[in-house]
Design a protein around this motif. Structure first.
Motif, mmCIF file in Angstrom:
data_model
loop_
_atom_site.group_PDB
_atom_site.id
_atom_site.type_symbol
_atom_site.label_atom_id
_atom_site.label_comp_id
_atom_site.label_asym_id
_atom_site.label_seq_id
_atom_site.Cartn_x
_atom_site.Cartn_y
_atom_site.Cartn_z
ATOM 1 N N ALA A 117 0.830 -1.209 0.000
ATOM 2 C CA ALA A 117 0.000 0.000 0.000
ATOM 3 C C ALA A 117 0.867 1.262 0.000
ATOM 4 O O ALA A 117 0.587 2.217 -0.733
ATOM 5 C CB ALA A 117 -0.930 -0.007 1.201
ATOM 6 N N ASN A 118 1.930 1.255 0.800
ATOM 7 C CA ASN A 118 2.791 2.450 0.845
ATOM 8 C C ASN A 118 3.427 2.734 -0.514
ATOM 9 O O ASN A 118 3.514 3.890 -0.921
ATOM 10 C CB ASN A 118 3.866 2.293 1.921
ATOM 11 N N ASP A 119 3.858 1.689 -1.222
ATOM 12 C CA ASP A 119 4.454 1.872 -2.550
ATOM 13 C C ASP A 119 3.446 2.510 -3.502
ATOM 14 O O ASP A 119 3.775 3.428 -4.261
ATOM 15 C CB ASP A 119 4.887 0.513 -3.140
ATOM 16 N N ILE A 120 2.219 2.007 -3.460
ATOM 17 C CA ILE A 120 1.196 2.512 -4.384
ATOM 18 C C ILE A 120 0.774 3.938 -4.017
ATOM 19 O O ILE A 120 0.615 4.792 -4.882
ATOM 20 C CB ILE A 120 -0.024 1.562 -4.415
ATOM 21 N N LEU A 121 0.636 4.190 -2.725
ATOM 22 C CA LEU A 121 0.241 5.539 -2.291
ATOM 23 C C LEU A 121 1.289 6.567 -2.722
ATOM 24 O O LEU A 121 0.962 7.683 -3.129
ATOM 25 C CB LEU A 121 0.015 5.564 -0.776
ATOM 26 N N LEU A 122 2.532 6.165 -2.688
ATOM 27 C CA LEU A 122 3.617 7.038 -3.127
ATOM 28 C C LEU A 122 3.475 7.338 -4.622
ATOM 29 O O LEU A 122 3.558 8.479 -5.064
ATOM 30 C CB LEU A 122 4.956 6.335 -2.835
ATOM 31 N N LYS A 123 3.212 6.294 -5.387
ATOM 32 C CA LYS A 123 3.074 6.414 -6.835
ATOM 33 C C LYS A 123 1.920 7.343 -7.219
ATOM 34 O O LYS A 123 1.961 8.046 -8.211
ATOM 35 C CB LYS A 123 2.830 5.003 -7.414
ATOM 36 N N PHE A 124 0.855 7.329 -6.423
ATOM 37 C CA PHE A 124 -0.321 8.128 -6.746
ATOM 38 C C PHE A 124 -0.386 9.456 -5.974
ATOM 39 O O PHE A 124 -1.457 10.034 -5.822
ATOM 40 C CB PHE A 124 -1.600 7.309 -6.541
ATOM 41 N N GLY A 125 0.754 9.927 -5.499
ATOM 42 C CA GLY A 125 0.810 11.243 -4.864
ATOM 43 C C GLY A 125 0.042 11.331 -3.565
ATOM 44 O O GLY A 125 -0.502 12.378 -3.222
ATOM 45 N N LEU A 126 -0.035 10.218 -2.826
ATOM 46 C CA LEU A 126 -0.828 10.211 -1.591
ATOM 47 C C LEU A 126 0.031 9.995 -0.352
ATOM 48 O O LEU A 126 -0.485 9.648 0.713
ATOM 49 C CB LEU A 126 -1.900 9.115 -1.678
ATOM 50 N N LYS A 127 1.323 10.213 -0.509
ATOM 51 C CA LYS A 127 2.218 10.030 0.627
ATOM 52 C C LYS A 127 1.835 11.042 1.722
ATOM 53 O O LYS A 127 1.520 12.188 1.424
ATOM 54 C CB LYS A 127 3.658 10.286 0.169
ATOM 55 N N GLY A 128 1.845 10.595 2.955
ATOM 56 C CA GLY A 128 1.516 11.514 4.053
ATOM 57 C C GLY A 128 0.051 11.524 4.431
ATOM 58 O O GLY A 128 -0.356 12.210 5.356
ATOM 59 N N PHE A 129 -0.775 10.785 3.702
ATOM 60 C CA PHE A 129 -2.213 10.762 4.009
ATOM 61 C C PHE A 129 -2.672 9.461 4.659
ATOM 62 O O PHE A 129 -3.866 9.249 4.829
ATOM 63 C CB PHE A 129 -3.029 11.006 2.733
ATOM 64 N N ASN A 130 -1.705 8.607 5.002
ATOM 65 C CA ASN A 130 -2.055 7.279 5.526
ATOM 66 C C ASN A 130 -3.083 7.298 6.648
ATOM 67 O O ASN A 130 -3.981 6.467 6.688
ATOM 68 C CB ASN A 130 -0.803 6.581 6.070
ATOM 69 N N ASP A 131 -2.934 8.278 7.560
ATOM 70 C CA ASP A 131 -3.800 8.298 8.742
ATOM 71 C C ASP A 131 -5.039 9.166 8.562
ATOM 72 O O ASP A 131 -5.841 9.299 9.488
ATOM 73 C CB ASP A 131 -3.004 8.804 9.959
ATOM 74 N N SER A 132 -5.187 9.774 7.392
ATOM 75 C CA SER A 132 -6.383 10.600 7.160
ATOM 76 C C SER A 132 -7.583 9.694 6.908
ATOM 77 O O SER A 132 -7.426 8.518 6.580
ATOM 78 C CB SER A 132 -6.188 11.486 5.928
ATOM 79 N N TYR A 133 -8.775 10.289 7.038
ATOM 80 C CA TYR A 133 -10.011 9.553 6.735
ATOM 81 C C TYR A 133 -10.600 10.098 5.429
ATOM 82 O O TYR A 133 -10.341 11.250 5.058
ATOM 83 C CB TYR A 133 -10.997 9.686 7.904
ATOM 84 N N PRO A 134 -11.367 9.250 4.713
ATOM 85 C CA PRO A 134 -11.883 9.666 3.406
ATOM 86 C C PRO A 134 -12.516 11.062 3.395
ATOM 87 O O PRO A 134 -12.241 11.853 2.483
ATOM 88 C CB PRO A 134 -12.897 8.576 3.061
#
Ligand code: ADP
Ligand code: MG
Length: 261
Positions: A117-134
């Motif tokens: 998940a971390n690899d993909i989130l990085l690829k899609f510009g979502l790094k740093g949002f892991n703990d956010s809610y939708p």
């Protein structure tokens, strides 16, 4: 060579109230090869979503068959994944746990699923949002998470049903580019539904045109333009015109039939 998706004489009729029937799709034949980016283009109500839901195994055909990797489809399989227009995230899970959801169901260990998940989130510009809610994310970000969640389970075929339809023009453009970059690197098979002619020519190596209801295939055009594509290019414009003509001819046929009856 036969395709990884083989659809033969596929029809779908819905039974609605008062024993009324809605014929959504009629005798669709379609063969899709590995690594294609196929856009399915049609007006609203032409059966595009129904076709994708059939291909994903979410609903059953009335007649005809769908083979995926040579096997008759009877239920959803792990080789395919779907992204819907509405952001279908789980509101009570944070972003990383939304992305890992499919992996969790498949029994992948926590360490492994977080790595993927971390690899993909990085690829899609979502790094740093892991703990956010939708609900804390914009529509575009939520749709990025939905795409990341589908990709996380490594489906060989990704179905996308108007995934950018609810986004503003600028976000839509960004996401089209991101999806294109992903596909060019990764070369997975993508079947992408849209009602936008321009979006179809921008993304697809091939565009399938659906008629108005009952949905039939009335066009199947290869788009021979290099990526990334430029919509101001003359050839781009001629593909757009060609597709609009196919869709307009269908409208004319409808009118002729209406006049006769
Ligand atoms: P599109 O995605 O191209 O807009 P749809 O596949 O959603 O088209 O719908 C095609 C037709 O089938 C429409 O007339 C729609 O009302 C009908 N339809 C879709 N799903 C159902 C359903 N579950 N029950 C009854 N009719 C349906
Ligand atoms: Mg639809």
């Amino acid at each position: 060579m036969s395709g990884i998706i083989e659809i033969e004489e596929l029809s779908k009729t819905f039974h609605v109230k008062n024993s009324r029937e809605v014929e959504a799709l009629k005798e669709i034949d379609l063969s899709i090869k590995e690594h294609e980016f196929v856009c399915i283009l049609g007006a609203s109500g032409s059966g595009k979503s129904t076709l994708l839901r059939l291909m994903e195994g979410l609903i059953k055909p009335t007649r005809g068959s769908i083979k995926v990797f040579g096997e008759e489809l009877t239920e959803p399989i792990s080789k395919t994944g779907m992204v819907f227009q509405q952001y279908t995230l789980l509101p009570w899970r944070n972003i990383i746990d939304n992305v890992t959801f499919g992996l969790e169901i498949r029994g992948v260990s926590k360490k492994e699923r977080y790595k993927i998940a971390n690899d993909i989130l990085l690829k899609f510009g979502l790094k740093g949002f892991n703990d956010s809610y939708p609900h804390e994310l914009s529509g575009g970000m939520q749709q990025r998470v939905a795409i990341a969640r589908t990709i996380a389970t490594s489906p060989k075929i990704i179905y996308m049903d108007e995934p950018f339809g609810a986004l503003d023009a600028i976000t839509r453009k960004e996401m089209q580019k991101e999806l294109m970059d992903f596909w060019l690197q990764d070369k997975r098979t993508i079947v992408f539904v849209t009602h936008s002619v321009e979006e179809a020519v921008l993304l697809g190596n091939r565009v399938i045109v659906m008629s108005s209801r009952p949905g039939r295939v009335i066009g199947d055009i290869d788009i021979n333009l290099p990526y990334p594509r430029d919509k101001w290019n003359e050839k781009f414009g001629s593909y757009v015109k060609k597709l609009i003509n196919i869709m307009n001819d269908d409208d004319i046929n409808d009118k002729i039939i209406e006049n006769v009856s």
